[in-house]
Write a protein that holds these residues in place. Structure first.
Motif, PDB file in Angstrom:
ATOM      1  N   PHE A 236      22.996  -5.587  -5.139  1.00 40.42           N
ATOM      2  CA  PHE A 236      22.399  -4.762  -6.189  1.00 40.42           C
ATOM      3  C   PHE A 236      20.896  -4.982  -6.263  1.00 40.42           C
ATOM      4  CE2 PHE A 236      26.734  -4.180  -7.596  1.00 40.42           C
ATOM      5  CZ  PHE A 236      26.708  -2.935  -8.187  1.00 40.42           C
ATOM      6  N   ASP A 237      20.459  -6.223  -6.149  1.00 41.50           N
ATOM      7  CA  ASP A 237      19.030  -6.525  -6.217  1.00 41.50           C
ATOM      8  C   ASP A 237      18.268  -5.781  -5.127  1.00 41.50           C
ATOM      9  OD1 ASP A 237      19.519  -8.179  -8.342  1.00 41.50           O
ATOM     10  OD2 ASP A 237      19.435 -10.043  -7.182  1.00 41.50           O
ATOM     11  N   THR A 238      18.830  -5.762  -3.924  1.00 46.93           N
ATOM     12  CA  THR A 238      18.163  -5.095  -2.800  1.00 46.93           C
ATOM     13  C   THR A 238      18.105  -3.586  -3.016  1.00 46.93           C
ATOM     14  OG1 THR A 238      18.897  -6.820  -1.268  1.00 46.93           O
ATOM     15  CG2 THR A 238      18.223  -4.711  -0.309  1.00 46.93           C
ATOM     16  N   TYR A 239      19.228  -3.002  -3.374  1.00 46.65           N
ATOM     17  CA  TYR A 239      19.296  -1.547  -3.521  1.00 46.65           C
ATOM     18  C   TYR A 239      18.451  -1.053  -4.701  1.00 46.65           C
ATOM     19  CZ  TYR A 239      21.149   3.046  -4.760  1.00 46.65           C
ATOM     20  OH  TYR A 239      21.267   4.364  -5.103  1.00 46.65           O
ATOM     21  N   LEU A 240      18.570  -1.683  -5.850  1.00 45.21           N
ATOM     22  CA  LEU A 240      17.875  -1.215  -7.042  1.00 45.21           C
ATOM     23  C   LEU A 240      16.365  -1.371  -6.926  1.00 45.21           C
ATOM     24  CD1 LEU A 240      20.257  -2.516  -9.858  1.00 45.21           C
ATOM     25  CD2 LEU A 240      20.079  -0.202  -8.922  1.00 45.21           C
ATOM     26  N   GLY A 241      15.920  -2.192  -5.980  1.00 46.93           N
ATOM     27  CA  GLY A 241      14.486  -2.337  -5.753  1.00 46.93           C
ATOM     28  C   GLY A 241      13.811  -1.018  -5.401  1.00 46.93           C
ATOM     29  N   SER A 242      14.581  -0.080  -4.819  1.00 51.79           N
ATOM     30  CA  SER A 242      14.003   1.207  -4.424  1.00 51.79           C
ATOM     31  C   SER A 242      13.632   2.069  -5.631  1.00 51.79           C
ATOM     32  CB  SER A 242      14.986   1.975  -3.533  1.00 51.79           C
ATOM     33  OG  SER A 242      16.200   2.238  -4.215  1.00 51.79           O
ATOM     34  N   TYR A 243      14.144   1.736  -6.814  1.00 50.21           N
ATOM     35  CA  TYR A 243      13.831   2.510  -8.017  1.00 50.21           C
ATOM     36  C   TYR A 243      12.600   1.967  -8.744  1.00 50.21           C
ATOM     37  CZ  TYR A 243      18.364   4.708  -7.402  1.00 50.21           C
ATOM     38  OH  TYR A 243      19.425   5.410  -6.898  1.00 50.21           O
ATOM     39  N   ILE A 361      14.397   9.247  -1.034  1.00 50.41           N
ATOM     40  CA  ILE A 361      15.659   9.846  -1.472  1.00 50.41           C
ATOM     41  C   ILE A 361      16.821   9.368  -0.612  1.00 50.41           C
ATOM     42  CG2 ILE A 361      16.924  12.034  -1.615  1.00 50.41           C
ATOM     43  CD1 ILE A 361      15.048  11.573  -3.933  1.00 50.41           C
ATOM     44  N   GLU A 362      16.615   9.305   0.675  1.00 49.61           N
ATOM     45  CA  GLU A 362      17.710   8.918   1.568  1.00 49.61           C
ATOM     46  C   GLU A 362      18.133   7.474   1.338  1.00 49.61           C
ATOM     47  OE1 GLU A 362      16.026  10.056   5.278  1.00 49.61           O
ATOM     48  OE2 GLU A 362      16.324  12.202   4.885  1.00 49.61           O
ATOM     49  N   THR A 363      17.183   6.614   0.973  1.00 47.06           N
ATOM     50  CA  THR A 363      17.531   5.235   0.633  1.00 47.06           C
ATOM     51  C   THR A 363      18.410   5.195  -0.617  1.00 47.06           C
ATOM     52  OG1 THR A 363      15.503   4.353   1.605  1.00 47.06           O
ATOM     53  CG2 THR A 363      16.609   2.976  -0.031  1.00 47.06           C
ATOM     54  N   MET A 364      18.100   6.056  -1.579  1.00 48.25           N
ATOM     55  CA  MET A 364      18.887   6.099  -2.812  1.00 48.25           C
ATOM     56  C   MET A 364      20.290   6.648  -2.572  1.00 48.25           C
ATOM     57  SD  MET A 364      16.052   7.608  -5.469  1.00 48.25           S
ATOM     58  CE  MET A 364      14.615   6.663  -5.996  1.00 48.25           C
ATOM     59  N   LEU A 365      20.390   7.638  -1.681  1.00 44.52           N
ATOM     60  CA  LEU A 365      21.672   8.326  -1.489  1.00 44.52           C
ATOM     61  C   LEU A 365      22.530   7.730  -0.391  1.00 44.52           C
ATOM     62  CD1 LEU A 365      20.565  12.066  -1.855  1.00 44.52           C
ATOM     63  CD2 LEU A 365      21.507  10.542  -3.596  1.00 44.52           C
ATOM     64  N   ASP A 366      21.912   6.989   0.520  1.00 48.71           N
ATOM     65  CA  ASP A 366      22.674   6.389   1.619  1.00 48.71           C
ATOM     66  C   ASP A 366      23.344   5.116   1.116  1.00 48.71           C
ATOM     67  OD1 ASP A 366      23.757   5.771   4.056  1.00 48.71           O
ATOM     68  OD2 ASP A 366      21.903   4.982   4.924  1.00 48.71           O
ATOM     69  N   ILE A 367      24.385   5.311   0.334  1.00 43.91           N
ATOM     70  CA  ILE A 367      25.016   4.191  -0.355  1.00 43.91           C
ATOM     71  C   ILE A 367      26.520   4.199  -0.091  1.00 43.91           C
ATOM     72  CG2 ILE A 367      25.238   5.553  -2.487  1.00 43.91           C
ATOM     73  CD1 ILE A 367      24.770   2.934  -4.021  1.00 43.91           C
ATOM     74  N   THR A 368      27.041   3.062   0.286  1.00 45.53           N
ATOM     75  CA  THR A 368      28.477   2.881   0.505  1.00 45.53           C
ATOM     76  C   THR A 368      28.975   1.871  -0.520  1.00 45.53           C
ATOM     77  OG1 THR A 368      28.224   3.299   2.881  1.00 45.53           O
ATOM     78  CG2 THR A 368      30.250   2.195   2.157  1.00 45.53           C
ATOM     79  N   ALA A 369      29.895   2.292  -1.352  1.00 45.90           N
ATOM     80  CA  ALA A 369      30.331   1.463  -2.476  1.00 45.90           C
ATOM     81  C   ALA A 369      30.840   0.097  -2.015  1.00 45.90           C
ATOM     82  CB  ALA A 369      31.405   2.194  -3.279  1.00 45.90           C
ATOM     83  N   ASP A 371      29.912  -1.844   0.251  1.00 41.67           N
ATOM     84  CA  ASP A 371      28.853  -2.805   0.555  1.00 41.67           C
ATOM     85  C   ASP A 371      28.451  -3.609  -0.671  1.00 41.67           C
ATOM     86  OD1 ASP A 371      28.848  -1.898   3.146  1.00 41.67           O
ATOM     87  OD2 ASP A 371      27.139  -0.550   2.865  1.00 41.67           O
ATOM     88  N   PHE A 372      28.771  -3.104  -1.862  1.00 39.41           N
ATOM     89  CA  PHE A 372      28.370  -3.770  -3.097  1.00 39.41           C
ATOM     90  C   PHE A 372      29.500  -4.583  -3.720  1.00 39.41           C
ATOM     91  CE2 PHE A 372      25.500  -0.353  -2.373  1.00 39.41           C
ATOM     92  CZ  PHE A 372      24.285  -0.764  -2.860  1.00 39.41           C
ATOM     93  N   VAL A 373      30.679  -4.488  -3.148  1.00 42.29           N
ATOM     94  CA  VAL A 373      31.849  -5.168  -3.717  1.00 42.29           C
ATOM     95  C   VAL A 373      31.830  -6.644  -3.340  1.00 42.29           C
ATOM     96  CG1 VAL A 373      34.366  -5.320  -3.652  1.00 42.29           C
ATOM     97  CG2 VAL A 373      33.247  -3.081  -3.729  1.00 42.29           C
ATOM     98  N   TYR A 374      32.092  -7.491  -4.339  1.00 41.47           N
ATOM     99  CA  TYR A 374      32.314  -8.903  -4.053  1.00 41.47           C
ATOM    100  C   TYR A 374      33.677  -9.001  -3.371  1.00 41.47           C
ATOM    101  CZ  TYR A 374      33.093 -13.887  -4.745  1.00 41.47           C
ATOM    102  OH  TYR A 374      33.360 -15.221  -4.532  1.00 41.47           O
ATOM    103  N   ILE A 469      39.873 -16.151   1.709  1.00 39.48           N
ATOM    104  CA  ILE A 469      40.209 -14.887   2.376  1.00 39.48           C
ATOM    105  C   ILE A 469      39.378 -13.762   1.766  1.00 39.48           C
ATOM    106  CG2 ILE A 469      42.048 -13.204   2.793  1.00 39.48           C
ATOM    107  CD1 ILE A 469      44.041 -15.513   2.743  1.00 39.48           C
ATOM    108  N   THR A 470      38.773 -12.961   2.621  1.00 37.88           N
ATOM    109  CA  THR A 470      37.906 -11.874   2.157  1.00 37.88           C
ATOM    110  C   THR A 470      38.371 -10.538   2.725  1.00 37.88           C
ATOM    111  OG1 THR A 470      36.375 -12.223   4.010  1.00 37.88           O
ATOM    112  CG2 THR A 470      35.889 -13.368   1.940  1.00 37.88           C
ATOM    113  N   THR A 471      38.013  -9.479   2.019  1.00 37.95           N
ATOM    114  CA  THR A 471      38.320  -8.133   2.501  1.00 37.95           C
ATOM    115  C   THR A 471      37.294  -7.733   3.563  1.00 37.95           C
ATOM    116  OG1 THR A 471      36.964  -7.068   0.811  1.00 37.95           O
ATOM    117  CG2 THR A 471      39.268  -7.505   0.268  1.00 37.95           C
ATOM    118  N   THR A 472      37.649  -6.722   4.364  1.00 37.54           N
ATOM    119  CA  THR A 472      36.751  -6.278   5.439  1.00 37.54           C
ATOM    120  C   THR A 472      36.349  -4.812   5.304  1.00 37.54           C
ATOM    121  OG1 THR A 472      38.644  -5.729   6.849  1.00 37.54           O
ATOM    122  CG2 THR A 472      37.711  -7.934   7.060  1.00 37.54           C
ATOM    123  N   GLY A 473      36.951  -4.082   4.395  1.00 38.24           N
ATOM    124  CA  GLY A 473      36.609  -2.675   4.236  1.00 38.24           C
ATOM    125  C   GLY A 473      37.627  -1.940   3.397  1.00 38.24           C
ATOM    126  N   ASN A 474      37.354  -0.662   3.192  1.00 40.03           N
ATOM    127  CA  ASN A 474      38.261   0.178   2.408  1.00 40.03           C
ATOM    128  C   ASN A 474      39.464   0.619   3.251  1.00 40.03           C
ATOM    129  OD1 ASN A 474      36.559   0.211   0.114  1.00 40.03           O
ATOM    130  ND2 ASN A 474      35.326   1.841   1.037  1.00 40.03           N
TER     131      ASN A 474
END
Length: 543
Positions: A236-243, A361-369, A371-374, A469-474
């Motif tokens: 979140f810190d990395t992504y929100l920096g674009s705003y 704009i592309e930085t804001m919209l190029d978002i995959t949920a 990637d932000f999940v713990y 154990i961690t998840t790897t994707g949707n």
């Protein structure tokens, strides 16, 4: 004889070269006509900036006129338009200090040689005493930087610097003032929702109460998942920096009545933000805490008592103000920039359309949920664990953490002993020290595997593997098989904690399992990683 002919030939060649050089010299002088120079710059204008009441300039067949109204410059053709006052100031600065680097030609007969028969830029200035000043700019200089230019009442051609042309090189839309994007401290963003083509692709909210309670994973992701997921703060810190550093390039329409021209009647994307600002203000408090001694009333000074009883202090107060902002994204222009609208409280021009750099704009919209999940499947602190039950391959395994009864007895004995320490403190201090050194510390918890006590370190190492154990994707495809491969049930040692049920289910039979967490399936895990942990559980023995 031959020698004389050779000398004569050499002389002829030298003579021809000399004649050619002379001709070339005069040709250059006559063609360029730029040899008329002065050592100092030539002043072309003596106008004072504060005397100017109107500026008009023509470029590419379009004439723009700006008039001074009180202390503000307005567009003569649209008096409500917000004008960039800094651009006007720059124009005035260039005009008031207008100089030529040199004179090119006095009283030129053919202005077309310099592009001054049809000037690229014509500037007209009117002063408060009704005097006017007109200046024309033609082609770029053949040699060096700058432009050919002349005054309207003369055909004398000058060379001027690029600054005068640049100061007026604005279209009508480029002269519009840009209402800046709000200043946002990215750590103060509390909510974000990204919608693309009518679908919420990402929605997250910051849980302030969880943060205040010490929870690290305070971001909660609600879209696109069916249940709320914990967010990874670093992502979140990395992504929100674009705003925090958004720059609007140009205001193309300050009061658009036809948003379809910009693709904003049906935006391709919408971003909603909630954030807050904090300001500090001082407040005055009065401390009326002093009292007067009745026995000394007769000798007390009234003024001193009054002063002491009212002790004014200044305290700083932090004032929080919450804001909401919506960014609408439309089509792209020929330069690849996006048309956008910024909807927020307090903005003067609600219908204004701006352009913004495509990369922003592309930085804001190029978002995959995801990637932000713990991505830890079961984040259960061992201190809150009572029993972990694992079902695998038809067998059941239990890992249990229980309070050590000997530790409880030791605590009670220590409390009883402490009651007598006041009377025997000096005599017993040496004995207590010796006994403490000789005794072994009693562990607070005991650890069991299938009912048998096991060594603490080995137990914790196994538990660390389980909770690692961690998840790897949707999950990307629907699988009908709901037969559990493995089942993990975490029972907690306090009613304030809920049980956690984790089930690993078939997916592709090769690389992944689906993981169900309390009945919700969203993610995949690596099959080999889970199989390895289960093998460690089934073959566990105390080290």
């Amino acid at each position: 004889m031959a020698r004389k002919k050779k000398k004569a030939g050499t002389l002829i060649i030298l003579l021809v070269v000399l004649i050619l050089m002379i001709l070339l010299y005069f040709l250059v002088v006559n063609k360029n006509k730029e040899e008329v120079k002065t050592e100092d710059t030539i002043s072309l204008s003596t106008i004072e900036s504060d005397q100017v009441t109107e500026i008009s300039y023509t470029m590419n067949g379009t004439t723009l006129t700006y008039r001074k109204s009180d202390d503000t410059w307005i567009d003569e053709s649209d008096t409500k338009a917000p004008i960039n006052q800094d651009n006007i100031t720059n124009m005035l600065s260039e005009i008031s200090s207008l100089t030529a680097e040199k004179m090119i030609l006095e009283d030129a007969k053919d202005l077309s040689e310099y592009g001054l028969d049809k000037p690229a830029l014509t500037i007209n200035v009117t002063c408060d005493d009704e005097t006017t000043f007109e200046f024309c700019i033609g082609d770029s200089l053949v040699v060096g930087s700058g432009y050919y230019a002349k005054l309207s009442d003369s055909n004398t051609v000058y060379a001027v610097e690029e600054g005068i042309y640049s100061a007026f090189n604005y279209t009508q839309t480029q002269m519009l003032a840009i209402e800046e994007f709000p200043t946002i401290t990215t750590t103060n963003i509390t909510s974000i929702n990204v919608n693309k083509n009518g679908r919420d692709v990402f929605k997250a909210d910051y849980d302030q109460s969880a943060s205040d309670a010490g929870e690290y994973y305070a971001w909660k992701i609600s879209k696109p998942y069916s249940t709320v997921q914990k967010g990874d703060p670093s992502q979140f810190d990395t992504y929100l920096g674009s705003y925090g550093s958004v720059t609007l390039s140009e205001c193309v329409d300050y009061n658009s009545s036809d948003l379809s021209k910009y693709g904003l009647d049906k935006p391709s994307a919408t971003i909603d933000l909630s954030y807050y600002t904090e300001t500090t203000a001082e407040s005055s408090t009065t401390d009326d805490s002093s009292t007067t001694d009745e026995s000394n009333d007769s000798t007390s000074d009234t003024s001193d008592t009054t002063s002491a009883s009212e002790d004014d202090t200044q305290e700083e107060q932090t004032i929080r103000t919450d804001y909401k902002l919506t960014l609408l994204v439309g089509d792209q222009n020929d330069d690849g920039e996006y048309y956008v609208q910024v909807i927020a409280d307090g903005r003067e021009y609600e219908n204004a359309v701006y352009t913004i750099d495509s990369s922003t704009i592309e930085t804001m919209l190029d978002i995959t949920a995801y990637d932000f999940v713990y991505n830890v499947v079961a984040q259960i602190d061992i201190a809150s664990l009572d029993t972990l039950t694992v079902k695998a391959d038809g067998k059941t395994y239990e890992l249990t953490v229980a309070p050590n009864p000997d530790k409880e007895t030791e605590v009670k004995e220590d409390e009883e002993t402490a009651k007598d320490t006041d009377t025997t403190e000096d005599a017993d201090s040496t004995d207590d020290t010796d006994s403490t050194e000789d005794s072994e510390e009693v562990p607070e918890y005991l650890y069991y595997y299938n009912g048998s006590e096991v060594e603490e370190t080995a137990f914790k190492e196994l538990y660390e593997d389980i909770t690692g154990i961690t998840t790897t994707g949707n999950i990307k495809k629907e699988v009908s098989d709901t037969t559990p491969v493995y089942e993990f049930t975490f029972t907690r040692n306090s009613d304030e904690f809920e049980e956690l049920h984790v089930t690993y289910l078939p997916y592709d039979g090769v690389n992944f399992y689906r993981v169900s967490i309390n009945g919700e399936e969203n993610f995949l895990v690596e099959k080999t990683a889970v199989d390895k942990v289960v093998k460690s559980i089934s073959g566990f023995s105390s080290k």
